[in-house]
Design an enzyme around this catalytic site. Structure first.
Site, short mmCIF file in Angstrom:
data_model
loop_
_atom_site.label_atom_id
_atom_site.label_comp_id
_atom_site.label_asym_id
_atom_site.label_seq_id
_atom_site.Cartn_x
_atom_site.Cartn_y
_atom_site.Cartn_z
N LYS A 24 -11.00 0.27 -2.92
CA LYS A 24 -10.40 0.25 -0.84
C LYS A 24 -10.69 1.83 -0.61
O LYS A 24 -10.03 3.00 -0.50
CB LYS A 24 -8.94 -0.49 -0.88
N ASP A 82 1.16 -1.43 -0.04
CA ASP A 82 0.06 -0.16 0.04
C ASP A 82 0.89 1.14 0.62
O ASP A 82 1.51 1.37 1.20
CB ASP A 82 -1.06 -0.33 0.63
N LYS A 88 -6.93 3.83 -3.22
CA LYS A 88 -7.20 3.62 -2.46
C LYS A 88 -7.85 5.25 -1.33
O LYS A 88 -6.43 5.84 -1.92
CB LYS A 88 -6.04 2.84 -1.11
#
Length: 309
Positions: free
Chosen positions: A245, A145, A208
């Protein structure tokens, strides 16, 4: 493809109005609610990103990821043999080895995700970001991430943003890359859309919303804009494997179901899988298990009755 970026316009009042309508959606009840909650569990990146993380609390988190809902509750729902686990365990790079070794010892194939690239601020040199990514992969992380440099968005340096994300993608190698946009610090919904597009063009497997450390994290207006970007990217390219996400501030079972319903409405049922949808959360699972406990028993669990309470 800067031509896409230059034409972006977001009708903020319409987006906000739609987001307000989402908050009024009626939630599902009974067995339907339990089914949606179990689906949510399988999409959770179970996360600990604290300065006081230790091998022992990472091991505990891994155990919870493998056994997210008490076995007796799953048996009552006839779901005990369906292999329900969290989607991933997310930790800092220094704790990746602890998580990998624990899951391996438990005979579990849940992937370990690691934040990297100067998380959460992104205010580190690019060389340091790339080194951190490579180390996390070397330690065994199968998902990375990363977090973007917000300054590149705020100053309109779209080619610079593309190049940074592209280099991060290359550093990830075989690992999946989720690109954190830190939307609460991008200034406008138009910037959120543009940054989403750039991240996908540069090879992100997921986009995300947040690091969870910003003042404003996952919100429905931001979610709508990012999902519309994913849909537009699919229409333009035919490339249908970019996931979404939301992360940060998602704490209740009701919120989790609403996010699932929104993904179903905006992107379709095919996105409701761990391969294309994740929920970034640390405390959400506790509330989901509490609601399932209530559904099965008719009463709420006492604090000591749930392992992660």
């Amino acid at each position: 493809e800067l031509g896409w970026i230059s034409k972006v316009y977001v009708n903020r009042p319409a987006v906000v109005r739609h987001a307000e309508q989402i908050k009024k959606w009626k939630t599902v009840k009974g067995n339907w609610q339990a089914a949606w909650l179990l689906k949510a569990v399988t999409c959770i990146d179970l996360t600990t990103l604290s300065g006081d993380d230790t091998p022992s609390n990472v091991q505990r988190l891994c155990f919870k990821a493998k056994h997210p809902i008490r076995e007796d509750l799953l048996k009552a729902l006839d779901m005990h043999d369906k292999g329900i686990t969290a989607a991933a365990v997310c930790v800092y790079p220094a704790r990746v080895s602890d998580a990998v070794n624990t899951l391996k010892a438990a005979g579990c194939n849940i992937p370990v995700a690691s934040v990297a690239a100067g998380f959460p601020s992104g205010q580190t040199p690019l060389e340091a970001k790339l080194t951190e990514i490579r180390l996390a992969v070397e330690y065994g992380a199968r998902e990375i991430d990363i977090v973007i440099s917000r300054s590149l968005v705020l100053t309109g340096q779209w080619e610079g943003l593309y190049e940074e994300i592209r280099l991060c993608r290359a550093a990830c190698g075989e690992a999946h890359m989720k690109t954190i946009l830190a939307t609460g610090e991008l200034g406008s919904l138009a910037n959120v859309y543009k940054a989403s597009m750039i991240a996908m063009m540069a090879g992100s497997d997921f986009i995300k919303t947040s690091t969870g450390k910003e003042v404003e994290n996952a919100t429905f207006p931001v979610g709508i804009v990012m999902m519309r970007a994913i849909k537009e990217y699919y229409w333009q390219t035919g490339y249908k494997v970019v996931g979404f996400k939301p992360a940060g501030g998602i704490r209740t079972a009701k919120e989790a179901i609403t996010w699932l319903m929104l993904v179903k409405e905006e992107l379709g049922v095919e996105w409701l899988t761990p391969e294309l949808f994740r929920l970034g959360a640390s405390s959400l699972l506790g509330d989901i298990e509490q609601q399932i406990f209530y559904h099965v028993t008719g009463s709420y669990a006492l604090q000591h009755e749930l392992a992660m309470a």
